[in-house]
Motif scaffolding. Structure first.
Motif, PDB file in Angstrom:
ATOM      1  N   ILE A   1       5.363   2.399   9.008  1.00  0.00           N
ATOM      2  CA  ILE A   1       5.772   2.382   7.610  1.00  0.00           C
ATOM      3  C   ILE A   1       6.768   1.238   7.419  1.00  0.00           C
ATOM      4  CG2 ILE A   1       7.080   3.682   5.870  1.00  0.00           C
ATOM      5  CD1 ILE A   1       5.839   6.220   7.103  1.00  0.00           C
TER       6      ILE A   1
ATOM      7  N   VAL B   1       0.879  -1.165   0.000  1.00  0.00           N
ATOM      8  CA  VAL B   1       0.000   0.000   0.000  1.00  0.00           C
ATOM      9  C   VAL B   1       0.913   1.210   0.000  1.00  0.00           C
ATOM     10  CG1 VAL B   1      -1.735   1.286   1.314  1.00  0.00           C
ATOM     11  CG2 VAL B   1      -1.740  -1.224   1.383  1.00  0.00           C
ATOM     12  N   VAL B   2       0.617   2.193  -0.854  1.00  0.00           N
ATOM     13  CA  VAL B   2       1.384   3.435  -0.849  1.00  0.00           C
ATOM     14  C   VAL B   2       0.421   4.599  -0.703  1.00  0.00           C
ATOM     15  CG1 VAL B   2       3.342   2.592  -2.206  1.00  0.00           C
ATOM     16  CG2 VAL B   2       1.417   3.615  -3.377  1.00  0.00           C
ATOM     17  N   GLU B   3       0.901   5.636  -0.062  1.00  0.00           N
ATOM     18  CA  GLU B   3       0.120   6.859   0.066  1.00  0.00           C
ATOM     19  C   GLU B   3       0.401   7.699  -1.174  1.00  0.00           C
ATOM     20  OE1 GLU B   3       0.733  10.512   2.905  1.00  0.00           O
ATOM     21  OE2 GLU B   3      -0.073   8.787   4.018  1.00  0.00           O
TER      22      GLU B   3
ATOM     23  N   SER C   1       5.778   6.890   2.472  1.00  0.00           N
ATOM     24  CA  SER C   1       4.635   6.234   3.101  1.00  0.00           C
ATOM     25  C   SER C   1       4.266   4.984   2.330  1.00  0.00           C
ATOM     26  CB  SER C   1       3.443   7.183   3.164  1.00  0.00           C
ATOM     27  OG  SER C   1       3.776   8.329   3.910  1.00  0.00           O
ATOM     28  N   LYS C   2       4.827   3.866   2.782  1.00  0.00           N
ATOM     29  CA  LYS C   2       4.506   2.590   2.157  1.00  0.00           C
ATOM     30  C   LYS C   2       4.459   1.511   3.229  1.00  0.00           C
ATOM     31  CE  LYS C   2       9.232   2.078   0.542  1.00  0.00           C
ATOM     32  NZ  LYS C   2       9.672   3.427   0.758  1.00  0.00           N
ATOM     33  N   TRP C   3       3.602   0.563   2.970  1.00  0.00           N
ATOM     34  CA  TRP C   3       3.422  -0.552   3.879  1.00  0.00           C
ATOM     35  C   TRP C   3       3.455  -1.824   3.052  1.00  0.00           C
ATOM     36  CZ3 TRP C   3       0.847   4.008   3.757  1.00  0.00           C
ATOM     37  CH2 TRP C   3       0.935   4.820   4.900  1.00  0.00           C
TER      38      TRP C   3
ATOM     39  N   ILE D   1      -3.455   0.971   9.069  1.00  0.00           N
ATOM     40  CA  ILE D   1      -2.860   2.035   8.253  1.00  0.00           C
ATOM     41  C   ILE D   1      -3.749   3.274   8.321  1.00  0.00           C
ATOM     42  CG2 ILE D   1      -2.350   2.786   5.879  1.00  0.00           C
ATOM     43  CD1 ILE D   1      -1.432  -0.120   5.326  1.00  0.00           C
ATOM     44  N   GLU D   2      -5.056   3.094   8.119  1.00  0.00           N
ATOM     45  CA  GLU D   2      -5.997   4.227   8.149  1.00  0.00           C
ATOM     46  C   GLU D   2      -5.983   4.938   9.493  1.00  0.00           C
ATOM     47  OE1 GLU D   2      -9.449   2.868   5.004  1.00  0.00           O
ATOM     48  OE2 GLU D   2      -9.667   2.295   7.095  1.00  0.00           O
TER      49      GLU D   2
ATOM     50  N   GLU E   1       0.141  10.740  -2.045  1.00  0.00           N
ATOM     51  CA  GLU E   1       0.788  12.041  -1.932  1.00  0.00           C
ATOM     52  C   GLU E   1       2.268  11.944  -1.595  1.00  0.00           C
ATOM     53  OE1 GLU E   1      -2.210  11.484  -0.003  1.00  0.00           O
ATOM     54  OE2 GLU E   1      -3.263  12.149  -1.816  1.00  0.00           O
ATOM     55  N   ASN E   2       2.696  10.801  -1.080  1.00  0.00           N
ATOM     56  CA  ASN E   2       4.075  10.689  -0.633  1.00  0.00           C
ATOM     57  C   ASN E   2       4.575   9.258  -0.821  1.00  0.00           C
ATOM     58  OD1 ASN E   2       6.545  11.056   0.516  1.00  0.00           O
ATOM     59  ND2 ASN E   2       5.796  11.738   2.498  1.00  0.00           N
TER      60      ASN E   2
END
Length: 171
Positions: A62, A24-26, A33-35, A55-56, A28-29
């Protein structure tokens, strides 16, 4: 789309992981920000639901890519990974020599046996220095890692001053 996926992989600085994996990546960043889930035993719906909820809610740390390492107990030139980096270089009793390598680099392949012999000689003579190497292709390198421009690169972290000294000479 393939173009968007390539952009995310590039900007997030994602590297190869054992498959299957789930990430999962955010948006915007990407790079910060990755999991990741790299253990296929964790790919059941209950775990993924809990993982995404955490995560939410900001409760899932991270993820960083950190290679698995296997060192023999008698090794004096040991492999480390991203997760071990800060503990290794902060050794207050020993100077630490760290080499960043790549498995495809012929200079690294030629150099590692030399460092291995050197580490054994230091160890046999009770010289307070530890020798390590890190694969720069299978570990996500920490932000505070010293700058380097090629493989291999050697860094010395003196016991009394943990500011990296970079070897600046010919290969």
């Amino acid at each position: 789309s393939e173009k968007k996926a390539s952009s995310i992989i590039s900007q997030a600085k994602l590297k190869k992981a054992k498959t299957p994996y789930f990430f999962v990546v955010e948006a915007e960043n990407f790079s910060k920000s990755k999991w990741l889930i790299t253990d296929e035993k964790m790919l059941d719906s209950d775990f993924i639901d809990s993982f995404l909820t955490n995560i939410e809610n900001g409760k899932e740390p991270i993820s960083y890519i950190s290679a698995n390492v296997y060192n023999s107990p008698d090794s004096t030139f040991k492999e480390i990974n991203r997760n071990m980096y800060h503990d290794i270089i902060s050794d207050a009793e020993n100077d630490v020599l760290l080499v960043i390598t790549a498995p495809w680099c012929h200079h690294c392949k030629d150099f590692k046996p030399v460092i291995n012999v050197t580490s054994r000689l230091f160890n046999e003579n009770n010289i307070h220095a530890k020798f390590y190497w890190i694969d720069g292709t299978t570990n996500e390198i920490p932000d505070d890692f010293p700058e380097y421009s090629g493989f291999p690169t050697l860094f010395m972290f003196p016991a009394n001053n943990k500011t990296a000294i970079t070897f600046d000479g010919d290969r």
